[in-house]
Design an enzyme around this catalytic site. Structure first.
Site, PDB file in Angstrom:
ATOM      1  N   ASP A 167       0.647  -1.115  -0.007  1.00  0.00           N
ATOM      2  CA  ASP A 167      -0.134  -0.064  -0.168  1.00  0.00           C
ATOM      3  C   ASP A 167       0.946   1.160  -0.045  1.00  0.00           C
ATOM      4  O   ASP A 167       0.672   2.178   0.257  1.00  0.00           O
ATOM      5  CB  ASP A 167      -1.239  -0.013   1.247  1.00  0.00           C
ATOM      6  N   HIS A 201      29.354   9.120  -5.924  1.00  0.00           N
ATOM      7  CA  HIS A 201      27.353   9.244  -5.883  1.00  0.00           C
ATOM      8  C   HIS A 201      27.546   8.666  -4.573  1.00  0.00           C
ATOM      9  O   HIS A 201      26.879   8.300  -4.305  1.00  0.00           O
ATOM     10  CB  HIS A 201      27.487   8.460  -7.123  1.00  0.00           C
ATOM     11  N   ASP A 246      25.646  18.325  -4.196  1.00  0.00           N
ATOM     12  CA  ASP A 246      25.682  17.966  -5.430  1.00  0.00           C
ATOM     13  C   ASP A 246      24.232  17.786  -5.177  1.00  0.00           C
ATOM     14  O   ASP A 246      23.560  16.640  -5.594  1.00  0.00           O
ATOM     15  CB  ASP A 246      26.573  16.429  -6.450  1.00  0.00           C
ATOM     16  N   ASP A 289      21.380  20.741 -12.234  1.00  0.00           N
ATOM     17  CA  ASP A 289      22.813  20.065 -11.778  1.00  0.00           C
ATOM     18  C   ASP A 289      23.583  20.891 -11.452  1.00  0.00           C
ATOM     19  O   ASP A 289      24.273  21.498 -12.029  1.00  0.00           O
ATOM     20  CB  ASP A 289      23.098  18.665 -12.991  1.00  0.00           C
ATOM     21  N   HIS A 330      36.183  11.201 -13.838  1.00  0.00           N
ATOM     22  CA  HIS A 330      34.540  11.513 -14.537  1.00  0.00           C
ATOM     23  C   HIS A 330      34.678  12.159 -15.554  1.00  0.00           C
ATOM     24  O   HIS A 330      35.777  12.901 -15.815  1.00  0.00           O
ATOM     25  CB  HIS A 330      33.755  11.851 -13.719  1.00  0.00           C
ATOM     26  N   HIS A 339      27.422  16.141 -19.288  1.00  0.00           N
ATOM     27  CA  HIS A 339      26.456  15.752 -20.023  1.00  0.00           C
ATOM     28  C   HIS A 339      25.327  15.935 -20.413  1.00  0.00           C
ATOM     29  O   HIS A 339      25.126  17.468 -20.226  1.00  0.00           O
ATOM     30  CB  HIS A 339      26.411  14.608 -18.228  1.00  0.00           C
ATOM     31  N   HIS A 359      20.763  12.877 -16.711  1.00  0.00           N
ATOM     32  CA  HIS A 359      21.931  12.448 -17.577  1.00  0.00           C
ATOM     33  C   HIS A 359      20.919  12.624 -18.529  1.00  0.00           C
ATOM     34  O   HIS A 359      20.636  11.410 -18.825  1.00  0.00           O
ATOM     35  CB  HIS A 359      22.504  11.384 -17.586  1.00  0.00           C
ATOM     36  N   GLU A 394      31.923  19.760 -15.187  1.00  0.00           N
ATOM     37  CA  GLU A 394      31.696  19.448 -13.750  1.00  0.00           C
ATOM     38  C   GLU A 394      33.335  19.105 -13.520  1.00  0.00           C
ATOM     39  O   GLU A 394      32.916  18.065 -13.517  1.00  0.00           O
ATOM     40  CB  GLU A 394      30.848  19.221 -13.373  1.00  0.00           C
ATOM     41  N   TYR A 415      39.351  14.867  -6.989  1.00  0.00           N
ATOM     42  CA  TYR A 415      39.590  13.927  -5.910  1.00  0.00           C
ATOM     43  C   TYR A 415      40.948  12.684  -5.598  1.00  0.00           C
ATOM     44  O   TYR A 415      41.042  12.170  -6.237  1.00  0.00           O
ATOM     45  CB  TYR A 415      38.420  12.810  -6.425  1.00  0.00           C
ATOM     46  N   ARG A 463      34.209  19.040  -6.470  1.00  0.00           N
ATOM     47  CA  ARG A 463      33.824  19.250  -7.930  1.00  0.00           C
ATOM     48  C   ARG A 463      33.421  20.516  -7.999  1.00  0.00           C
ATOM     49  O   ARG A 463      32.337  21.206  -7.065  1.00  0.00           O
ATOM     50  CB  ARG A 463      32.583  18.027  -7.800  1.00  0.00           C
ATOM     51  N   GLU A 523      30.129  22.420 -10.348  1.00  0.00           N
ATOM     52  CA  GLU A 523      29.329  21.795 -11.751  1.00  0.00           C
ATOM     53  C   GLU A 523      28.812  23.110 -12.481  1.00  0.00           C
ATOM     54  O   GLU A 523      27.736  23.547 -11.268  1.00  0.00           O
ATOM     55  CB  GLU A 523      28.719  21.016 -11.430  1.00  0.00           C
TER      56      GLU A 523
HETATM   57  N1  GLY Z   1      24.428  14.850 -10.249  1.00  0.00           N
HETATM   58  C1  GLY Z   1      25.323  14.288 -11.627  1.00  0.00           C
HETATM   59  C2  GLY Z   1      26.184  14.503 -11.904  1.00  0.00           C
HETATM   60  O1  GLY Z   1      26.815  15.492 -11.328  1.00  0.00           O
HETATM   61  O2  GLY Z   1      26.172  13.837 -12.994  1.00  0.00           O
HETATM   62 MN    MN Z   2      25.903  16.320 -13.696  1.00  0.00          MN
HETATM   63 MN    MN Z   3      25.759  16.641 -10.177  1.00  0.00          MN
END
Ligand code: GLY
Ligand code: MN
Ligand code: MN
Length: 433
Positions: free
Chosen positions: A39, A239, A256, A267, A346, A350, A357, A380, A384, A402, A404
């Site tokens: 439920d 993440h 983030d 983002d 990374h 994106h 994404h 971004e 690290y 980071r 972004e």
């Molecule tokens: N917030 C996920 C990324 O930066 O791609």
């Molecule tokens: Mn991102």
């Molecule tokens: Mn992000």
């Protein structure tokens, strides 16, 4: 909240979609409710392509667009269920609010679908997402095949709708840019507010709750993705989602987080001191990262290859890693052998839109696509130093950062949609006084 009438741009999109393909039929299931416990449902959000083409945000619906009509299969009105779950548009609403040429109860789908598919050689439908949905479509196609008998007509193809819808969604219209700007502005405000709010003694969870509160109370319906609130070494996990550790003086906090406004998300990442100031090593790394991030943004203009964004950041960050003493050796080799990934694992960018994404091809015929006005993406870069990395200079150990922003390509260059979120060290520190 029940809408009176959706904007005409949803119809324009359906018309554009049908003008772009040669007589196909699009079959788009909406999202279903997913149960978390008996439920108790996970919050519902409509499937992005279905919403993009209709503005319809109820569960258990199907949309079928043929060359001659727009058909919706929806939940019927039901006073008993609506008392428990809230108002529904029903069959009449599908026509009057969303402009369906025909609308039926979703229980009619299996009966009606073969006839609707029959009109086309190609069925645009994404397979593999939901096996129940796949069965419905494949059974309907089988009925069409049987009905063709020995007519000499060829069998239908099935193709992914992303080829056409993704190519539309990658270029944001003026209305979409407005919604993105709203999401970005609310999110930038939440990031800025969090800089003042975060302090030693609080928990990451306090900040997570505060950021989400700022996003929602200023008009976002939901977060665009799970907020990452990472203090100290937690920021080295890309993440990180636990968001439950105490915040310590002398550490940095990486946030983030961003909100979704009428199905368009921002983002944003910012990294700032939990206490009043960056320490010296933190400031050195942060200044190097900010310089790279700003220089990468500055190259954006129509005509450059999408992949040059990452190439630029990788080059500039590698220079920074060499001058900071994080890496030694030849820059060429570090780039060619991907050694920079030890500190920057990374991608730099994106696509961004309804999905964080977002859809759309990054490559066309094996080549990086060129930037064009209307595209929106993140920039971004990050640095690290993993907790287990014992050979990096010890002053940088456990640091993760980071920065972004969300960038719209314009006819002549770019617009930074998230510039209201502070990123200059002096400005951040002044918010902490
Ligand atoms: N917030 C996920 C990324 O930066 O791609
Ligand atoms: Mn991102
Ligand atoms: Mn992000």
């Amino acid at each position: 909240m029940i809408k009176a009438k959706v904007p005409s741009y949803f119809k324009t999109r359906r018309n554009d979609l049908m003008a772009k393909n040669k007589g196909g039929v699009f079959v788009l299931p909406g999202n279903h409710h997913v149960f978390r416990n008996p439920d108790v449902e996970y919050p519902f959000r409509q499937e992005s392509n279905a919403y993009y083409l209709t503005g319809y945000d109820e569960a258990e619906s199907w949309i079928v667009i043929t060359p001659s009509k727009f058909v919706m299969f929806v939940r019927e009105k039901n006073a008993e269920r609506e008392m428990w779950e809230g108002q529904r548009y029903g069959i009449d609403g599908a026509k009057s609010v969303f402009g369906a040429d025909e609308a039926y109860p979703v229980s009619e789908l299996k009966n009606k679908l073969p006839e609707l598919l029959k009109s086309s050689d190609t069925v645009f439908y994404r397979t593999g997402m939901n096996s129940n949905n796949d069965s419905v479509v494949l059974e309907a196609m089988e009925k069409v095949r049987i009905s063709l008998g020995r007519s000499g007509k060829s069998l239908q193809n099935i193709e992914d709708p992303g080829r056409f819808i993704g190519e539309m969604r990658i270029f944001k219209t003026a209305e979409e840019v407005e919604l993105l700007k709203k999401a970005c502005s609310i999110s930038a405000h939440a990031q800025k507010a969090a800089m003042s709010f975060a302090k030693p003694g609080l928990n990451e969870r306090d900040v997570a709750a505060y950021v989400d509160y700022e996003l929602l109370r200023n008009g976002c319906e939901r977060v665009g993705y799970g907020s990452i609130i990472a203090g100290g070494k937690n920021a080295t996990c890309l993440h990180y989602r636990e968001n439950n550790e105490p915040l310590k003086d002398g550490d940095l906090l990486l946030i983030d987080a961003a909100g979704e406004y009428d199905y368009y998300t921002s983002d944003i990442t910012r990294t700032f001191p939990i206490g009043r100031e960056f320490t010296k090593p933190q400031a050195k790394l942060y200044d190097a990262l900010l310089k790279v991030q700003k220089e990468t943004i500055a190259i954006i203009k129509p005509g450059i290859a999408y992949k040059s964004i990452h190439e630029f950041s990788v080059n500039a960050l590698t220079d920074a890693f060499l001058s900071l003493g994080l890496l030694k050796g030849s820059k060429k080799e570090i780039v060619e052998k991907l050694e920079f990934k030890r500190f920057f694992p990374h991608g730099t960018s994106h696509l961004l839109g309804m999905d964080v994404h977002d859809v759309g091809l990054y490559m066309i015929n094996g080549e990086s696509r060129k930037l064009e006005a209307g595209m929106v993406f993140t920039i971004e870069p990050g640095i690290y130093i993993q907790p287990g990395d014992d050979t990096a200079p010890s002053e940088y150990k456990n640091l993760g950062m980071r920065i972004e922003d969300d960038i719209l390509v314009t006819k002549t260059g770019y617009e930074n949609l998230t510039q209201e979120a502070p990123k200059e060290r002096e400005e951040i520190e002044s918010l902490k006084k």
